[in-house]
Design a protein around this motif. Structure first.
Motif, short mmCIF file in Angstrom:
data_model
loop_
_atom_site.label_atom_id
_atom_site.label_comp_id
_atom_site.label_asym_id
_atom_site.label_seq_id
_atom_site.Cartn_x
_atom_site.Cartn_y
_atom_site.Cartn_z
N VAL A 1 -3.34 25.65 10.98
CA VAL A 1 -3.20 27.00 11.53
C VAL A 1 -2.29 27.86 10.66
O VAL A 1 -2.56 29.04 10.43
CB VAL A 1 -2.69 26.95 12.98
N THR A 2 -1.20 27.27 10.14
CA THR A 2 -0.31 28.05 9.28
C THR A 2 -1.06 28.56 8.05
O THR A 2 -0.95 29.75 7.69
CB THR A 2 0.89 27.20 8.83
N ALA A 3 -1.82 27.69 7.40
CA ALA A 3 -2.58 28.11 6.22
C ALA A 3 -3.56 29.22 6.57
O ALA A 3 -3.74 30.19 5.80
CB ALA A 3 -3.31 26.91 5.63
N THR A 4 -4.20 29.11 7.71
CA THR A 4 -5.18 30.13 8.13
C THR A 4 -4.51 31.48 8.35
O THR A 4 -5.01 32.52 7.88
CB THR A 4 -5.88 29.68 9.42
N LEU A 5 -3.36 31.51 9.02
CA LEU A 5 -2.75 32.77 9.40
C LEU A 5 -2.00 33.44 8.25
O LEU A 5 -2.02 34.67 8.14
CB LEU A 5 -1.80 32.55 10.58
N VAL A 6 -1.33 32.66 7.41
CA VAL A 6 -0.55 33.31 6.34
C VAL A 6 -1.45 33.74 5.19
O VAL A 6 -1.01 34.50 4.32
CB VAL A 6 0.57 32.39 5.82
N LEU A 7 -2.69 33.29 5.18
CA LEU A 7 -3.61 33.72 4.12
C LEU A 7 -4.69 34.65 4.67
O LEU A 7 -4.71 35.84 4.38
CB LEU A 7 -4.25 32.50 3.45
N TRP A 8 -5.59 34.12 5.50
CA TRP A 8 -6.78 34.88 5.85
C TRP A 8 -6.52 36.01 6.83
O TRP A 8 -7.15 37.07 6.73
CB TRP A 8 -7.85 33.94 6.40
N SER A 9 -5.60 35.84 7.76
CA SER A 9 -5.28 36.96 8.65
C SER A 9 -4.63 38.11 7.90
O SER A 9 -4.87 39.28 8.20
CB SER A 9 -4.36 36.48 9.79
N VAL A 10 -3.78 37.78 6.91
CA VAL A 10 -3.14 38.82 6.11
C VAL A 10 -4.16 39.52 5.22
O VAL A 10 -4.10 40.74 5.03
CB VAL A 10 -1.98 38.23 5.29
N VAL A 11 -5.11 38.76 4.69
CA VAL A 11 -6.18 39.38 3.90
C VAL A 11 -6.94 40.39 4.75
O VAL A 11 -7.25 41.50 4.29
CB VAL A 11 -7.14 38.29 3.35
N GLN A 12 -7.23 40.05 5.99
CA GLN A 12 -7.93 40.98 6.87
C GLN A 12 -7.12 42.25 7.10
O GLN A 12 -7.62 43.37 6.94
CB GLN A 12 -8.22 40.31 8.21
N GLY A 13 -5.85 42.08 7.50
CA GLY A 13 -5.03 43.24 7.83
C GLY A 13 -4.75 44.14 6.64
O GLY A 13 -4.90 45.37 6.72
N MET A 14 -4.35 43.55 5.52
CA MET A 14 -4.04 44.36 4.33
C MET A 14 -5.31 44.92 3.71
O MET A 14 -5.30 46.02 3.15
CB MET A 14 -3.26 43.53 3.32
N GLY A 15 -6.42 44.19 3.82
CA GLY A 15 -7.68 44.73 3.33
C GLY A 15 -8.08 45.98 4.09
O GLY A 15 -8.52 46.98 3.49
N ALA A 16 -7.90 45.97 5.40
CA ALA A 16 -8.21 47.16 6.20
C ALA A 16 -7.27 48.31 5.85
O ALA A 16 -7.69 49.48 5.83
CB ALA A 16 -8.10 46.83 7.68
N GLN A 17 -6.00 48.01 5.54
CA GLN A 17 -5.07 49.08 5.18
C GLN A 17 -5.43 49.70 3.83
O GLN A 17 -5.32 50.92 3.64
CB GLN A 17 -3.64 48.52 5.14
N VAL A 18 -5.87 48.87 2.89
CA VAL A 18 -6.35 49.40 1.60
C VAL A 18 -7.56 50.31 1.83
O VAL A 18 -7.66 51.41 1.26
CB VAL A 18 -6.72 48.24 0.65
N LEU A 19 -8.47 49.87 2.68
CA LEU A 19 -9.67 50.67 2.97
C LEU A 19 -9.32 51.97 3.69
O LEU A 19 -10.04 52.97 3.57
CB LEU A 19 -10.64 49.85 3.81
N ALA A 20 -8.21 51.97 4.45
CA ALA A 20 -7.79 53.19 5.13
C ALA A 20 -7.45 54.29 4.13
O ALA A 20 -7.61 55.49 4.42
CB ALA A 20 -6.59 52.91 6.03
#
Length: 668
Positions: free
Chosen positions: A303-322
């Motif tokens: 779970v740690t690997a999933t959240l510190v990598l892929w969840s951050v990719v989702q959130g920061m990717g959306a901010q870049v797209l904003a």
């Protein structure tokens, strides 16, 4: 009025996926229904849950629709400073390492079925038992509401309004009522096996699709580096303000996820496995031989690997797209995206569904949507069943038992006058709940309480419009207020230079509940000094414990229980007291506060100095990954070398003579 244009292939795929998934849930409800003949069988699976099944089901129970959809959305809104909340994959099992094994031992030895029995009996306080019921309801009601919000919102926006928010939330509530009510915890556990892989596999699929859409890691990092520093750097270590919102140049009023806010927020999340629901999970296990693996591998690593990598990719990717495509990904555009589907919510709540529609192939979207549904159900189920069992046994059952005692005082109180739990004098068999409240009716009443809790949660879901992560943070803050009581129960402070009395623990819990509620619902003073409600609650909780304990005297029965528990732990868990384990205990006295301060507290400021040194990522993100690695080591240290989650050398059993004497004394 024009007919809306629906994406019928997508809607058909979602309907088929949901239908197959819910058919699987119904199947296990039928299997569980045949075995749930007693409240013990319904509420704690008859204490026979296989260790591997507990490993998967308890792991996914700790993470919910909040993790799946709310967490990436808040990373989008607040940046990597909030992404440190992903380290709750360390702080949640940290609590499990402290308390689950020893609560399993207590349930196994003394026959506890619900948490109020454990707390009330050991602390010799009926009022404390009543407070545990209150905590269970508040925690479960708000946390289940988060799952209903997430489910209703995702299916509404993904299908373009074909599933209204109301329908999505009510449908989830109904399916939960059917399979949780029918089979209880056994059914929940078997369903959670699939949900574990659906939940974390879904988060990974969405994150990998976003990264692929950006063209890979290097282009993604290059674009992340162009965002406002609010999103890539720390927000400071504390905010000297009555409220945690302040103006950010170029962005306007924004919440400040300071080091102090994150530290106290993570304390709240540590309350997940301190909740009454996880006490019942502990009672349900057949043995604890895989508990350390569940903590370090099932959660701490995967779970740690999933959240510190892929969840951050989702959130920061959306901010870049904003910044690149404000017409689609700006906060205003996301709010409109949600409203166009007929739902309501903050813009951050629309991040994950928007990313799914933009970057995932059509055939994968239903699978990712089922991942969210799995995350919601895996969490909601145990909280529904635990509250239902507690309310049935400790409200209805004990009310009936009280009336029966008044009618038959001699049979109710038994004979004898012994007071030592380890060696009481013989006494007449005490009147029990099952004598006045048949087991089959206890199960029926539990199903009624499932419906009552779901109705209350639906009301909260439709009436409360806060961010999912904030509403979830309120729920788990109530669980964290049980920490002092659990420390006394599991480690009992014998030989320590402090003295906590049952009166102090009870008063502290009551004050903690009030302070958590006030600091959440009082807008002008919400999170004063950027300290989360859980932080304020535990501060006043501990102050009250110290004050009340200094002017009160513990009862004789409580003192006897402390002596009994000390003997019990030393006999059945001797590895914890051996010299090798004690050396690791000394190390953990240093390492635990070091890790909490450096990686989920003010120490996250050091991440600002690592920009670009690790695969071109922002320094704050690199420090987050380092926190995950060092946190996994922390869990390993607690579980194996320090013997906090290894199987006890001797398995306590309620059929031995000493345990039967103690149980009879307890029931009297």
């Amino acid at each position: 009025m024009p007919t809306p244009e629906y994406n019928w292939p997508l809607i058909a795929g979602v309907l088929i996926a949901v239908g197959l998934y819910w058919a699987y849930c119904i199947y296990w409800s039928v299997v569980g229904y045949k075995q749930a003949r007693t409240l013990s069988g319904w509420g704690i699976s008859g204490r026979t849950l296989p260790a591997w099944l507990f490993m998967l089901s308890a792991s996914v129970t700790s993470f919910s629709a909040w993790t799946y959809m709310g967490h990436p959305g808040t990373v989008y809104a607040a940046g990597i400073a909030y992404a440190y909340a992903g380290l709750y994959a360390i702080t949640i099992p940290f609590t499990g390492a402290l308390f689950i094994k020893r609560q399993w031992m207590l349930g196994r030895r003394y026959g506890f079925i619900t948490p109020p029995e454990q707390y009330r009996t050991i602390f010799d306080s009926y009022f404390l038992g009543a407070l545990i019921i209150v905590v269970s309801f508040l925690y479960s009601c708000f946390y289940v509401a988060v799952q209903l919000i997430g489910s209703g919102l995702l299916f509404t926006v993904v299908t373009g309004g074909f599933f209204p928010f109301f329908v999505g939330s009510v449908a989830l509530a109904l399916i939960m009522l059917i399979y949780v009510g029918a089979g209880g915890l056994r059914t929940i556990a078997w369903v959670d096996v699939v949900q574990y892989f659906l939940t974390f596999g879904g988060i990974t699929l969405i994150g990998a699709s976003v990264l692929y859409g950006f063209g890979g890691w290097a282009p993604f990092m290059e674009k992340v580096s162009t965002t406002h520093t609010y999103y890539t750097h720390s927000h400071g270590w504390i905010l000297w303000n009555w409220n945690w919102v302040t103006n950010v140049e170029g962005l306007g009023p924004k919440p400040q996820w300071t080091g102090m806010m994150m530290l106290t927020y993570m304390l709240a999340l540590a309350g997940i496995q301190a909740s009454p629901a996880f006490t019942m999970w502990a009672y349900s296990m057949r043995h604890t031989r895989l508990l350390a693996w569940q903590i370090t591998l099932g959660i701490g690593t995967v779970v740690t690997a999933t959240l510190v990598l892929w969840s951050v990719v989702q959130g920061m990717g959306a901010q870049v797209l904003a910044h690149q495509d404000p017409a689609t990904f700006s906060n205003a555009a996301l709010v409109e995206f949600i409203r166009a589907a007929g739902a309501a919510g903050a813009g951050s709540d629309g991040v994950v569904p928007r990313l799914m529609l933009e970057y995932m192939p059509l055939w994968l979207i239903p699978l990712a949507a089922i991942g969210l549904l799995a995350a919601a159900q895996s969490t909601a189920g145990p909280y529904i069943s635990s509250f239902a069992a507690i309310a049935t046994r400790n409200i209805v059952g004990e009310t009936m038992l009280y009336r029966a005692k008044r009618l038959e005082p001699a049979a109710a109180h038994g004979g004898g006058s012994g007071h030592n739990p380890g060696n009481p004098e013989p006494r007449v068999e005490a009147l029990r709940i099952s004598d006045v409240f048949p087991e089959r009716w206890q199960v029926h009443w539990s199903r009624i309480f499932c419906a009552i809790l779901l109705l209350a949660s639906l009301y909260v879901a439709f009436a409360q419009h806060d961010l999912m992560v904030m509403l979830g943070g309120l729920a788990v803050s109530y669980g964290f207020q049980l920490y002092p009581a659990l420390i006394v129960i599991c480690y009992n402070f014998r030989g320590w230079p402090i003295r906590w009395t049952p009166q102090g623990i009870t008063a502290g819990l009551m004050v903690g509940i009030v302070v958590v509620t006030a600091t959440y619902f009082w807008p002008a003073y919400r999170y004063t000094l950027s300290i989360h409600s859980a932080g304020w609650g535990i501060i006043f909780n501990l102050l009250t414990i110290w004050l009340v304990s200094s002017i009160t005297t513990p009862s004789q029965k409580f003192s006897e229980w402390m002596n009994e528990l000390d003997r019990f732990y030393r006999k059945h868990d001797p590895g914890f007291y051996e010299p090798k384990a004690r050396k690791w205990h000394s190390f953990l006295w240093f390492y635990i506060p070091f890790w909490w301060i450096m990686f989920v507290g003010p120490g996250i400021e050091f991440g600002n100095y690592l920009d670009g040194v690790f695969f071109g990522m922002p320094g704050l993100w690199a420090w987050l990954i380092l926190g995950g690695l060092t946190g996994a080591f922390l869990l390993w240290s607690m579980c194996w070398p320090a013997e906090m989650a290894t199987a006890p050398r001797y398995t306590p059993h309620p059929r031995d003579a000493a345990a039967k004497q103690t149980i009879d004394y307890m029931r009297s």
